[in-house]
Design a protein around this motif. Structure first.
Motif, PDB file in Angstrom:
ATOM      1  N   GLY A 123      31.371  44.015  28.107  1.00 30.51           N
ATOM      2  CA  GLY A 123      31.774  45.090  27.220  1.00 30.51           C
ATOM      3  C   GLY A 123      33.244  45.427  27.342  1.00 30.51           C
ATOM      4  O   GLY A 123      34.045  44.647  27.844  1.00 30.51           O
ATOM      5  N   ILE A 124      33.580  46.634  26.876  1.00 26.22           N
ATOM      6  CA  ILE A 124      34.961  47.075  26.856  1.00 26.22           C
ATOM      7  C   ILE A 124      35.189  48.117  27.946  1.00 26.22           C
ATOM      8  O   ILE A 124      34.245  48.648  28.527  1.00 26.22           O
ATOM      9  CB  ILE A 124      35.357  47.647  25.484  1.00 26.22           C
ATOM     10  CG1 ILE A 124      34.537  48.903  25.163  1.00 26.22           C
ATOM     11  CG2 ILE A 124      35.157  46.589  24.404  1.00 26.22           C
ATOM     12  CD1 ILE A 124      34.940  49.589  23.873  1.00 26.22           C
ATOM     13  N   ALA A 125      36.459  48.410  28.226  1.00 21.67           N
ATOM     14  CA  ALA A 125      36.798  49.378  29.262  1.00 21.67           C
ATOM     15  C   ALA A 125      38.205  49.904  29.017  1.00 21.67           C
ATOM     16  O   ALA A 125      38.964  49.350  28.214  1.00 21.67           O
ATOM     17  CB  ALA A 125      36.713  48.736  30.644  1.00 21.67           C
ATOM     18  N   GLY A 126      38.534  50.963  29.741  1.00 17.64           N
ATOM     19  CA  GLY A 126      39.886  51.490  29.716  1.00 17.64           C
ATOM     20  C   GLY A 126      40.721  50.856  30.812  1.00 17.64           C
ATOM     21  O   GLY A 126      40.271  50.717  31.955  1.00 17.64           O
ATOM     22  N   GLY A 127      41.919  50.446  30.491  1.00 19.28           N
ATOM     23  CA  GLY A 127      42.782  49.814  31.479  1.00 19.28           C
ATOM     24  C   GLY A 127      43.417  50.843  32.407  1.00 19.28           C
ATOM     25  O   GLY A 127      43.878  51.890  31.963  1.00 19.28           O
ATOM     26  N   THR A 138      38.797  41.583  32.439  1.00 15.04           N
ATOM     27  CA  THR A 138      38.759  41.736  33.887  1.00 15.04           C
ATOM     28  C   THR A 138      37.360  41.438  34.411  1.00 15.04           C
ATOM     29  O   THR A 138      36.361  41.739  33.763  1.00 15.04           O
ATOM     30  CB  THR A 138      39.151  43.160  34.310  1.00 15.04           C
ATOM     31  OG1 THR A 138      38.196  44.088  33.772  1.00 15.04           O
ATOM     32  CG2 THR A 138      40.534  43.509  33.804  1.00 15.04           C
ATOM     33  N   VAL A 139      37.321  40.860  35.600  1.00 13.19           N
ATOM     34  CA  VAL A 139      36.049  40.560  36.275  1.00 13.19           C
ATOM     35  C   VAL A 139      36.182  41.078  37.710  1.00 13.19           C
ATOM     36  O   VAL A 139      36.443  40.317  38.642  1.00 13.19           O
ATOM     37  CB  VAL A 139      35.737  39.053  36.269  1.00 13.19           C
ATOM     38  CG1 VAL A 139      34.290  38.799  36.699  1.00 13.19           C
ATOM     39  CG2 VAL A 139      35.991  38.444  34.883  1.00 13.19           C
ATOM     40  N   ARG A 285      34.708  42.935  31.630  1.00 13.43           N
ATOM     41  CA  ARG A 285      35.160  44.089  30.866  1.00 13.43           C
ATOM     42  C   ARG A 285      36.545  43.811  30.290  1.00 13.43           C
ATOM     43  O   ARG A 285      37.481  43.490  31.006  1.00 13.43           O
ATOM     44  CB  ARG A 285      35.222  45.332  31.757  1.00 13.43           C
ATOM     45  CG  ARG A 285      33.849  45.882  32.166  1.00 13.43           C
ATOM     46  CD  ARG A 285      33.165  46.558  30.996  1.00 13.43           C
ATOM     47  NE  ARG A 285      31.980  47.310  31.394  1.00 13.43           N
ATOM     48  CZ  ARG A 285      31.347  48.176  30.613  1.00 13.43           C
ATOM     49  NH1 ARG A 285      31.784  48.424  29.392  1.00 13.43           N
ATOM     50  NH2 ARG A 285      30.277  48.803  31.045  1.00 13.43           N
ATOM     51  N   SER A 286      36.647  43.947  28.974  1.00 16.16           N
ATOM     52  CA  SER A 286      37.918  43.715  28.288  1.00 16.16           C
ATOM     53  C   SER A 286      38.544  45.049  27.906  1.00 16.16           C
ATOM     54  O   SER A 286      37.856  45.988  27.495  1.00 16.16           O
ATOM     55  CB  SER A 286      37.698  42.863  27.040  1.00 16.16           C
ATOM     56  OG  SER A 286      38.928  42.610  26.384  1.00 16.16           O
ATOM     57  N   LEU A 287      39.861  45.145  28.035  1.00 18.47           N
ATOM     58  CA  LEU A 287      40.561  46.401  27.795  1.00 18.47           C
ATOM     59  C   LEU A 287      40.669  46.690  26.297  1.00 18.47           C
ATOM     60  O   LEU A 287      41.306  45.941  25.543  1.00 18.47           O
ATOM     61  CB  LEU A 287      41.974  46.357  28.392  1.00 18.47           C
ATOM     62  CG  LEU A 287      42.121  46.657  29.885  1.00 18.47           C
ATOM     63  CD1 LEU A 287      41.346  45.657  30.730  1.00 18.47           C
ATOM     64  CD2 LEU A 287      43.582  46.680  30.281  1.00 18.47           C
ATOM     65  N   SER A 288      40.041  47.779  25.875  1.00 21.24           N
ATOM     66  CA  SER A 288      40.160  48.231  24.492  1.00 21.24           C
ATOM     67  C   SER A 288      41.237  49.291  24.343  1.00 21.24           C
ATOM     68  O   SER A 288      41.720  49.560  23.248  1.00 21.24           O
ATOM     69  CB  SER A 288      38.829  48.800  24.003  1.00 21.24           C
ATOM     70  OG  SER A 288      38.449  49.917  24.799  1.00 21.24           O
ATOM     71  N   ASP A 289      41.594  49.916  25.473  1.00 24.10           N
ATOM     72  CA  ASP A 289      42.611  50.968  25.471  1.00 24.10           C
ATOM     73  C   ASP A 289      43.154  51.099  26.890  1.00 24.10           C
ATOM     74  O   ASP A 289      42.693  50.412  27.807  1.00 24.10           O
ATOM     75  CB  ASP A 289      42.017  52.286  24.985  1.00 24.10           C
ATOM     76  CG  ASP A 289      40.895  52.785  25.890  1.00 24.10           C
ATOM     77  OD1 ASP A 289      41.181  53.622  26.760  1.00 24.10           O
ATOM     78  OD2 ASP A 289      39.743  52.332  25.742  1.00 24.10           O
ATOM     79  N   LEU A 290      44.111  52.009  27.071  1.00 22.85           N
ATOM     80  CA  LEU A 290      44.767  52.167  28.371  1.00 22.85           C
ATOM     81  C   LEU A 290      44.406  53.496  29.027  1.00 22.85           C
ATOM     82  O   LEU A 290      45.155  54.002  29.864  1.00 22.85           O
ATOM     83  CB  LEU A 290      46.278  52.029  28.219  1.00 22.85           C
ATOM     84  CG  LEU A 290      46.758  50.686  27.660  1.00 22.85           C
ATOM     85  CD1 LEU A 290      48.276  50.657  27.526  1.00 22.85           C
ATOM     86  CD2 LEU A 290      46.273  49.519  28.522  1.00 22.85           C
TER      87      LEU A 290
END
Length: 323
Positions: A123-127, A138-139, A285-290
């Motif tokens: 899924g997505i995550a905040g960086g 990121t893993v 998890r891929s960064l959708s925002d910071l």
């Protein structure tokens, strides 16, 4: 002379009805007793060993579900599980729902109802790490729950203190009055209560992720392109909590305190359930925002689709290479 009471037709019919009723009650008691003894075995919906593939909400899963081969759907407690194969591996794919509670509850549900050998979150995550950018995948090697907090007493304006009996477990810096703490955990391997902050991803699964090359991460969504080409980052830390974070100060605190690459609202809960059940896990998890670190408004609405697709690409490459 009248017939004996036991030979009268109405008495015989009544006795037959009573026997049928007693038989039904005995059968119901037997079934209830069996269910109480072994609910997990009785509730299994599928016996094939499968990798559980979890996403938190629909946009993350829409890129994966159409690629499931020979799909079969099962519904439990309103959660739809899809079994089949993905990149040649037997899987059960589903949405946990957003939040730590949903993630924990439905991770346990899939373990109870299916024969799960491994768990993968996508899924997505905040960086959080300032060296990472939107679209990166990121893993993390381990995940922790940053909101298992002590809300400290304010003795004087801006000055907080913790109870003396709790101070030994407050080993990390506080964010104002909020002190992160380890969480109590039990497992099949260690039935006694222990406390820990980090839950490690499976080393073999991480090794497979480190071996991935040329995944081809997207850097444009329609006419909007990222400034940097996304990269795959394996290792480091991730943290999860029951909050959507869009705050620059807390982002900086999370990076400094936990050395986290990303934060989200589910993975650490799934990691804890996996640990308690002795099931290997990994999360992409891929960064959708910071998480509040961007120059303007939160970027999730713009790059959510791109980030979800990049996470799914890495997941599919991982499944293809997983032995």
């Amino acid at each position: 002379m009248p017939a004996p009471l036991s030979h009268r037709p109405e008495t015989t019919a009544l006795a037959a009805r009573c026997m049928r009723l007693l038989g039904a009650l005995a059968l119901a008691t037997l079934v209830a007793g069996c269910a109480a003894i072994a609910p997990g075995q009785a509730a299994r919906l599928d016996s094939t060993p499968r990798i559980a593939v979890i996403s938190a909400f629909a946009p993350e899963l829409t890129v994966l579900l159409p690629q499931v081969q020979q799909p079969a759907r099962h519904s439990v407690n309103g959660v739809e599980f899809t079994t089949g194969t993905l990149s040649g591996k037997p899987v059960v794919v589903f949405l946990s729902g957003i939040s730590m509670t949903n993630a924990a509850m439905n991770t346990q549900l899939v373990l109870d109802r299916f024969n799960v050998s491994h768990i993968v979150f996508s899924g997505i995550a905040g960086g959080v790490n300032p060296g990472l950018h939107i679209g990166d995948v990121t893993v993390p090697a381990q995940w922790g729950q940053y909101m298992e907090w002590l809300m400290a007493r304010e003795d004087q304006p801006g000055q907080y203190s913790a109870p003396a009996w709790m101070k030994s477990e407050l080993t990390m810096p506080a964010f104002g009055m909020m002190h992160p703490r380890p969480v109590e955990v039990r497992s099949a391997a260690k039935p006694g209560i222990t406390k820990q902050f980090w839950f490690e991803a499976d080393p073999q699964m991480l090794a497979t992720a480190r071996g991935l090359q040329d995944v081809g991460l997207a850097h444009c969504l329609a006419s909007t392109c990222l400034k940097q080409r996304p990269q795959l980052v394996v290792g480091g830390n991730g943290v999860s909590g029951q909050a959507f974070v869009d705050n620059k100060a807390f982002r900086e605190y999370a990076f400094k305190t936990f050395e986290a690459n990303v934060l989200d609202m589910e993975t650490a809960a799934t990691a804890m359930v996996a640990h308690s059940n002795g099931v290997p896990y990994i999360a992409f998890r891929s960064l959708s925002d910071l998480a509040g670190g961007g120059e303007g408004e939160n970027e999730m609405g713009t790059f959510m689709g791109l980030a979800a697709a990049n996470s799914a690409k890495v997941l599919l490459a991982f499944l293809s290479n997983w032995k």
